[in-house]
Motif scaffolding. Structure first.
Motif, PDB file in Angstrom:
ATOM      1  N   MET A   1       0.818  -1.209   0.000  1.00  0.00           N
ATOM      2  CA  MET A   1       0.000   0.000   0.000  1.00  0.00           C
ATOM      3  C   MET A   1       0.858   1.267   0.000  1.00  0.00           C
ATOM      4  N   LEU A   2       1.933   1.243   0.760  1.00  0.00           N
ATOM      5  CA  LEU A   2       2.751   2.441   0.940  1.00  0.00           C
ATOM      6  C   LEU A   2       3.955   2.483   0.007  1.00  0.00           C
ATOM      7  N   LEU A   3       4.067   1.511  -0.885  1.00  0.00           N
ATOM      8  CA  LEU A   3       5.180   1.446  -1.836  1.00  0.00           C
ATOM      9  C   LEU A   3       6.533   1.441  -1.133  1.00  0.00           C
ATOM     10  N   LEU A   4       6.582   0.720   0.005  1.00  0.00           N
ATOM     11  CA  LEU A   4       7.812   0.700   0.791  1.00  0.00           C
ATOM     12  C   LEU A   4       8.713  -0.476   0.450  1.00  0.00           C
ATOM     13  N   SER A   5       8.157  -1.471  -0.211  1.00  0.00           N
ATOM     14  CA  SER A   5       8.923  -2.680  -0.461  1.00  0.00           C
ATOM     15  C   SER A   5       9.621  -2.616  -1.811  1.00  0.00           C
ATOM     16  N   SER A   6      10.907  -2.944  -1.834  1.00  0.00           N
ATOM     17  CA  SER A   6      11.637  -2.985  -3.096  1.00  0.00           C
ATOM     18  C   SER A   6      11.324  -4.259  -3.866  1.00  0.00           C
ATOM     19  N   SER A   7      10.784  -5.245  -3.183  1.00  0.00           N
ATOM     20  CA  SER A   7      10.386  -6.505  -3.818  1.00  0.00           C
ATOM     21  C   SER A   7       8.993  -6.855  -3.318  1.00  0.00           C
ATOM     22  N   MET A   8       7.988  -6.657  -4.183  1.00  0.00           N
ATOM     23  CA  MET A   8       6.611  -6.865  -3.774  1.00  0.00           C
ATOM     24  C   MET A   8       6.335  -8.349  -3.550  1.00  0.00           C
ATOM     25  N   LEU A   9       5.939  -8.710  -2.347  1.00  0.00           N
ATOM     26  CA  LEU A   9       5.636 -10.093  -2.023  1.00  0.00           C
ATOM     27  C   LEU A   9       4.141 -10.379  -2.088  1.00  0.00           C
ATOM     28  N   VAL A  10       3.342  -9.375  -2.378  1.00  0.00           N
ATOM     29  CA  VAL A  10       1.907  -9.507  -2.551  1.00  0.00           C
ATOM     30  C   VAL A  10       1.567  -8.886  -3.899  1.00  0.00           C
ATOM     31  N   PRO A  11       0.877  -9.599  -4.783  1.00  0.00           N
ATOM     32  CA  PRO A  11       0.299 -10.919  -4.577  1.00  0.00           C
ATOM     33  C   PRO A  11       1.331 -12.038  -4.720  1.00  0.00           C
ATOM     34  N   PHE A  12       0.959 -13.220  -4.217  1.00  0.00           N
ATOM     35  CA  PHE A  12       1.753 -14.397  -4.547  1.00  0.00           C
ATOM     36  C   PHE A  12       0.824 -15.578  -4.790  1.00  0.00           C
ATOM     37  N   LEU A  13       1.291 -16.446  -5.683  1.00  0.00           N
ATOM     38  CA  LEU A  13       0.483 -17.559  -6.173  1.00  0.00           C
ATOM     39  C   LEU A  13       1.094 -18.878  -5.722  1.00  0.00           C
ATOM     40  N   GLN A  14       0.256 -19.757  -5.180  1.00  0.00           N
ATOM     41  CA  GLN A  14       0.654 -21.120  -4.835  1.00  0.00           C
ATOM     42  C   GLN A  14      -0.115 -22.079  -5.731  1.00  0.00           C
ATOM     43  N   HIS A  15       0.630 -22.876  -6.500  1.00  0.00           N
ATOM     44  CA  HIS A  15      -0.012 -23.754  -7.469  1.00  0.00           C
ATOM     45  C   HIS A  15       0.842 -24.986  -7.722  1.00  0.00           C
ATOM     46  N   ASP A  16       0.274 -26.162  -7.489  1.00  0.00           N
ATOM     47  CA  ASP A  16       0.940 -27.416  -7.822  1.00  0.00           C
ATOM     48  C   ASP A  16       2.354 -27.504  -7.227  1.00  0.00           C
ATOM     49  N   GLY A  17       2.490 -27.081  -5.970  1.00  0.00           N
ATOM     50  CA  GLY A  17       3.775 -27.145  -5.294  1.00  0.00           C
ATOM     51  C   GLY A  17       4.723 -26.009  -5.615  1.00  0.00           C
ATOM     52  N   VAL A  18       4.267 -25.054  -6.407  1.00  0.00           N
ATOM     53  CA  VAL A  18       5.091 -23.909  -6.801  1.00  0.00           C
ATOM     54  C   VAL A  18       4.549 -22.658  -6.123  1.00  0.00           C
TER      55      VAL A  18
END
Length: 218
Positions: free
Chosen positions: A47-64
């Motif tokens: 929300m605050l654009l504080l992260s240099s690497s956005m971890l949201v969203p993330f997808l979990q699929h078939d063990g990945v």
């Protein structure tokens, strides 16, 4: 095979969440949503654009597990190639990746000055010069793509990764009453008419006001 899970943030304020979610919808992926709390540090970073690497969203699929919106798009293109998330032509595909990457890494002034807020509307909003330069660049990208690939979407007859990357910009233009030419206005109308976009907007409007809009993405 377990059903895919896409972890997202606020639908009203979460620009990156919208991008990943829309890609999954366009790919035809069967997934369930996991919405993280507004108090979660990962959500606040988005929300605050504080992260240099956005971890949201993330997808979990078939063990990945895949995070970073562009990585999600590339993964979806690999597992759902018939969905056409990337153009078939190599030159168009390279162009699509370039404009998607530009959205991914740039336009900080526009994103800061015009934070995503689907429920709000600010007619005659005053746009400052640096944000306007970003807006002008977005419109130039759209014009180039629409004229080169024939529309109605950025790379032809169906929406792709690039359209998903610019979808939150479309909502910003609506929220802040950004003046658009006929071509750009028609593209925004088309994007907002997508069933997936209508589903997202409906959910955003029903979302509780748990985040101070003045804090979102500034």
């Amino acid at each position: 095979m377990a059903k895919a899970i896409l972890t997202i943030s606020s639908k009203n304020y979460g620009a990156w969440a919208l991008r990943g979610w829309l890609m999954a919808k366009l790919a035809g992926l069967d997934f369930s949503e996991k919405v993280i709390s507004p108090d979660d540090p990962a959500m606040r970073a988005e929300m605050l654009l504080l992260s240099s690497s956005m971890l949201v969203p993330f997808l979990q699929h078939d063990g990945v597990t895949v995070w970073d919106t562009l990585a999600i798009g590339e993964y979806l293109n690999e597992i759902k190639p018939k969905a056409g998330l990337l153009p078939a032509d190599i030159k168009a595909r390279a162009h699509c990746r370039a404009v998607s990457g530009e959205m991914h890494s740039g336009f900080a002034s526009m994103r800061g000055a015009l934070p995503m807020n689907i429920k709000a509307h600010f007619p005659d909003f005053k746009v400052w010069s640096r944000a306007q330069a970003d807006i002008d660049r977005v419109l130039a990208i759209w014009k180039d793509c629409l004229e080169n690939y024939g529309g109605p979407y950025l790379f032809g007859k169906q929406p792709c990764i690039a359209d998903a990357m610019y979808a939150p910009v479309v909502t910003r233009f609506m929220t802040y009453d950004v003046k658009l030419d006929k071509q750009a206005a028609a593209y925004c109308k088309l994007m907002m008419a997508l069933p997936a976009m209508q589903e997202w907007v409906e959910a955003a409007r029903a979302e509780p006001d748990e985040i101070d809009e003045l804090d979102a993405e500034f």
